[in-house]
Design a protein around this motif. Structure first.
Motif, PDB file in Angstrom:
ATOM      1  N   HIS A 214      14.002 117.655   2.127  1.00 10.71           N
ATOM      2  CA  HIS A 214      14.813 118.709   0.603  1.00 10.71           C
ATOM      3  C   HIS A 214      15.124 117.491  -0.412  1.00 10.71           C
ATOM      4  N   GLY A 215      15.069 116.399  -0.512  1.00 17.62           N
ATOM      5  CA  GLY A 215      14.988 115.542  -1.820  1.00 17.62           C
ATOM      6  C   GLY A 215      13.900 114.135  -2.166  1.00 17.62           C
ATOM      7  N   PRO A 216      14.141 113.573  -2.844  1.00 17.60           N
ATOM      8  CA  PRO A 216      13.681 112.296  -2.702  1.00 17.60           C
ATOM      9  C   PRO A 216      14.378 111.349  -2.285  1.00 17.60           C
ATOM     10  N   ARG A 217      13.395 110.397  -0.912  1.00 18.51           N
ATOM     11  CA  ARG A 217      14.488 109.202  -1.240  1.00 18.51           C
ATOM     12  C   ARG A 217      13.284 107.457  -1.771  1.00 18.51           C
ATOM     13  N   THR A 218      14.152 106.016  -1.916  1.00 16.91           N
ATOM     14  CA  THR A 218      13.478 105.129  -2.282  1.00 16.91           C
ATOM     15  C   THR A 218      12.208 104.623  -1.294  1.00 16.91           C
ATOM     16  N   GLU A 219      12.168 104.079  -1.138  1.00 20.71           N
ATOM     17  CA  GLU A 219      11.558 102.939  -0.333  1.00 20.71           C
ATOM     18  C   GLU A 219      12.156 102.485   0.354  1.00 20.71           C
ATOM     19  N   ALA A 220      13.107 101.556  -0.331  1.00 20.19           N
ATOM     20  CA  ALA A 220      14.263 100.327   0.213  1.00 20.19           C
ATOM     21  C   ALA A 220      14.380 101.582   1.818  1.00 20.19           C
ATOM     22  N   GLU A 221      14.797 102.972   1.553  1.00 22.44           N
ATOM     23  CA  GLU A 221      15.570 103.625   2.278  1.00 22.44           C
ATOM     24  C   GLU A 221      14.698 103.807   3.454  1.00 22.44           C
ATOM     25  N   ALA A 222      13.900 104.124   2.749  1.00 22.66           N
ATOM     26  CA  ALA A 222      12.717 104.971   4.654  1.00 22.66           C
ATOM     27  C   ALA A 222      12.312 103.442   5.018  1.00 22.66           C
ATOM     28  N   LEU A 223      12.557 102.296   4.186  1.00 25.01           N
ATOM     29  CA  LEU A 223      11.318 101.202   4.809  1.00 25.01           C
ATOM     30  C   LEU A 223      13.161 100.621   6.303  1.00 25.01           C
ATOM     31  N   HIS A 224      13.895 101.483   5.814  1.00 26.38           N
ATOM     32  CA  HIS A 224      14.547 101.101   6.779  1.00 26.38           C
ATOM     33  C   HIS A 224      14.815 101.760   7.796  1.00 26.38           C
ATOM     34  N   THR A 225      14.539 103.477   7.376  1.00 23.79           N
ATOM     35  CA  THR A 225      14.731 104.281   8.469  1.00 23.79           C
ATOM     36  C   THR A 225      13.415 103.690   9.019  1.00 23.79           C
ATOM     37  N   VAL A 226      12.245 103.551   8.806  1.00 24.89           N
ATOM     38  CA  VAL A 226      10.991 102.534   9.632  1.00 24.89           C
ATOM     39  C   VAL A 226      12.107 101.230  10.619  1.00 24.89           C
ATOM     40  N   SER A 227      12.829 101.068  10.413  1.00 22.47           N
ATOM     41  CA  SER A 227      12.859  99.727  11.070  1.00 22.47           C
ATOM     42  C   SER A 227      13.960  99.630  12.421  1.00 22.47           C
ATOM     43  N   THR A 228      14.988 101.363  11.645  1.00 21.53           N
ATOM     44  CA  THR A 228      15.676 101.768  12.728  1.00 21.53           C
ATOM     45  C   THR A 228      15.336 102.389  13.915  1.00 21.53           C
ATOM     46  N   TYR A 229      14.078 103.010  13.675  1.00 23.21           N
ATOM     47  CA  TYR A 229      13.425 103.504  14.461  1.00 23.21           C
ATOM     48  C   TYR A 229      12.593 103.269  15.252  1.00 23.21           C
ATOM     49  N   LEU A 230      12.146 101.966  14.621  1.00 25.56           N
ATOM     50  CA  LEU A 230      11.223 100.853  15.457  1.00 25.56           C
ATOM     51  C   LEU A 230      12.419 100.506  16.624  1.00 25.56           C
ATOM     52  N   GLN A 231      13.509 100.011  16.147  1.00 25.96           N
ATOM     53  CA  GLN A 231      14.228  99.252  17.160  1.00 25.96           C
ATOM     54  C   GLN A 231      15.449  99.731  18.367  1.00 25.96           C
TER      55      GLN A 231
END
Length: 633
Positions: free
Chosen positions: A257-274
């Protein structure tokens, strides 16, 4: 008497004192005798050494003879000259050895290419044999057609003669109608001739129909033998399979729905991997993310290492967490052309048999309008990650070389709207007979990665692939940890917008002056080291290193350290090019590289790992192979 006793006592005391003095003198005499014995022994030893020195002095005097000294000087000069000659010949010999190693590698490549050409020759020979069979069939059909035409001509002549004979008999009937029996006999003959005439007309029609079929068959055979292709057919039917909607694009379907920052995206990736129980270091995730971001400069990201180190899981889980469509392609050892990636035209079915990659490129292309069953499937602002799994089971140069060249020829994203600039990047589809040639455009929203196992069954990557890709080497684990069971984790159902992704991409000219100066200095030092190793690099690699450095995301604290991405690029771009280098003869280059990593880039862990591998391999094969580095945090 008392006086005498006193005198005697004094005399006794004097005598005792004298006896004490005599005992002391006796001890001194004994000590002097011992010293004299030791001195005599020492004198004998010194005398023996003196004799040895005199003999040695005589030998040295003999050797110091002017004639012998001249001979020794000449021998030393000769050996010195030989040493200089050998030292001057060493660079040439090393270069010759490196050239020989390259020639051996090229010979292996030529052998593989020869095998491919032999298979192609066998295929062409089979096709020629098939065409010869068609030609024999064509000649047989022409012979049969000629024979049928002769039969048709003969039947037509007989028909004409029969009709003339019938006309004559009809005239005779009219003249002899009054003659009774003769007339009936003639009528009977006329009926028989009419029946025969009908049979011959039927036979003529059958022959004419068969002639028409043979003529059509001959034209078809002539067209196929001449390579006329598929003829005038419906192109929509031919391309039906190419425009099908690939399953990998079905989910996720809804843009964020809206843009996100690169830091937010990488945090999502790290959490998903964990949450999936995957223990990748944050630096590994950022390196993979940055390598994908710079696909304008480096078109391929390769994850290498021994089997079972998580090379395939990282791209899959990253794509899921980031909100990208994911397509995994299993490379087969027999692949030897781009058709294995994109599909081929089936001349029997008269349809193009497309792969999911070809369909994905069609639907992800922002400059092509695609509809399915009247309903548009809009994917132009979506992103997709394509993974070539075990890509070096076959020669990458055979099936992916042209594709890689087209990716490199793409215009910059800001210039991709210009159709003329996209022309060189278009990948042609081999379908003969279409009124207009068909090509696919690998858009910037499609990212490419690959995995490769380090074992004896796989092929090494060529310089072309190394120059255009980042090679992430996964080290074999030193400790095996127990895998914790995790609950099922739901996959995000929103797609990462490509427009939003492009806002994360930064150009190298946005680097601050101090960081750019530091990066240029490191690149210059790396260029000198690689030149001394006989493995120089050019502007393409320099630009890719700068692009990676400029696009590396800031750490969690918000700070930026240009040394970290530069150290990454030494690992991802420089060390893979040193594969097979002789360690002993290039010790100085390795020393400089270790010093650069430790002093200028502040990466002591990297420097220690490089030194450890260097020592182990120098005592083994003597050739350098980078085996990866496991980082913490």
């Amino acid at each position: 008497m008392i006086a005498e006793v006193s005198a005697l006592e004094e005399r006794r005391n004097a005598t005792n004192a004298e006896l004490s003095n005599l005992e002391s003198a006796r001890s001194e005499i004994d000590e002097v005798k011992q010293q004299a014995s030791a001195a005599a022994a020492d004198l004998a030893t010194v005398t023996e050494q003196l004799e040895s020195r005199r003999a040695e002095l005589q030998r040295v005097d003999a050797e110091l003879d002017p004639s012998k000294m001249a001979e020794r000087k000449l021998e030393i000069e000769r050996l010195t000259e030989e040493l200089r000659t050998l030292e001057s010949a060493m660079p040439a010999l090393r270069a010759e050895r490196d050239a020989a190693l390259r020639i051996v590698e090229e010979a292996r490549s030529f052998e593989a290419r020869q095998a491919v050409l032999e298979r192609e020759l066998d295929r062409l020979q089979t096709e020629i044999e098939s065409l010869e069979v068609d030609a024999d069939e064509l000649r047989e059909a022409e012979t049969q057609l000629k024979r049928l035409r002769e039969d048709l001509s003969r039947v037509a002549d007989e028909l004409g003669r029969t009709e003339a004979r019938r006309d004559r008999l009809q005239g005779d009937i009219e003249e002899l109608e009054a003659h009774g029996e003769a007339a009936r006999a003639l009528r009977s003959q006329v009926q028989e001739l009419s029946a025969e005439l009908g049979q011959k007309r039927t036979r003529r029609d059958e022959l004419a129909e068969e002639v028409d079929k043979l003529v059509a068959r001959r034209e078809t055979l002539v067209s196929e033998s001449a390579g006329a292709g598929i003829g005038d057919v419906d192109e929509a039917v031919i391309l039906e399979d190419l425009t099908k909607f690939p399953p990998c694009l079905e989910f996720p379907a809804q843009l964020r729905h809206g843009p996100r920052t690169e830091a937010e995206a990488l945090h999502t990736v790290s959490t998903y991997l964990q949450n999936h129980g995957l223990a990748y270091s944050g630096r590994t995730v950022r390196a993979f993310h940055t390598a994908l971001k710079i696909n304008d400069s480096a078109q391929l990201t390769v994850l290498a290492g021994v089997s079972g180190t998580g090379k395939s899981l990282l791209p899959r889980r990253y794509a899921e967490a980031m909100g990208m469509h994911f397509l995994q392609i299993a490379v087969e050892p027999r692949w030897d052309s781009p058709q294995d990636l994109l599909g081929f035209y089936n001349y029997i079915e008269k349809k193009y048999r497309a792969t999911d990659l070809a369909r994905l490129l069609v639907h992800m292309d922002p400059f092509r309008e695609v509809e399915l069953a009247g309903q548009p499937h809009e994917r132009k602002d979506h992103m997709a990650l394509v993974l070539l799994d075990e890509m070096n089971l076959a020669r990458v140069e055979y099936y992916f070389s042209e594709f890689l060249s087209r990716l490199e020829a793409r215009p910059r994203f800001s210039e991709a709207d210009d159709e003329r600039k996209r022309k060189d990047a278009m990948i042609p589809i081999d379908i003969r007979g279409l009124r207009k040639s068909l090509s696919l455009f690998p858009a910037h929203n499609v990212l490419f990665a690959g995995t490769m196992n380090d074992d004896e069954s796989t092929q090494a990557l060529s310089d072309k692939v190394l120059d255009r890709g980042n090679i992430m080497q996964f080290a074999a684990p030193r400790e095996f940890q127990t895998i914790t069971q995790r609950h099922e984790v739901g996959r995000p159902d929103e797609v990462q917008s490509f427009k939003s992704w492009r806002t994360w991409v930064r150009q190298p000219d946005r680097l601050p002056d101090a960081e750019r100066s530091n990066a240029d200095q490191v690149i210059k030092e790396l260029a000198e080291i690689m030149e001394s190793c006989g493995r120089p690099f050019g502007h393409r690699l320099r630009d890719a290193i700068l692009a990676y450095t400029a696009n590396y995301p800031a750490s969690g604290s918000g700070g930026s350290d240009v040394r970290i991405p530069l150290a990454d690029q030494v690992e991802l771009r420089i060390l893979p090019k040193l594969r097979g280098l002789e360690i002993q003869s290039h010790a100085d280059a390795f020393d400089r590289l270790e010093k650069l990593m430790r002093d200028q880039l502040g990466d002591g862990v990297f420097s220690d790992r490089l030194a450890d591998l260097r020592d182990k391999q120098a005592n083994g094969t003597g050739l350098f192979v980078w085996r990866g580095l496991t980082r913490e945090g």
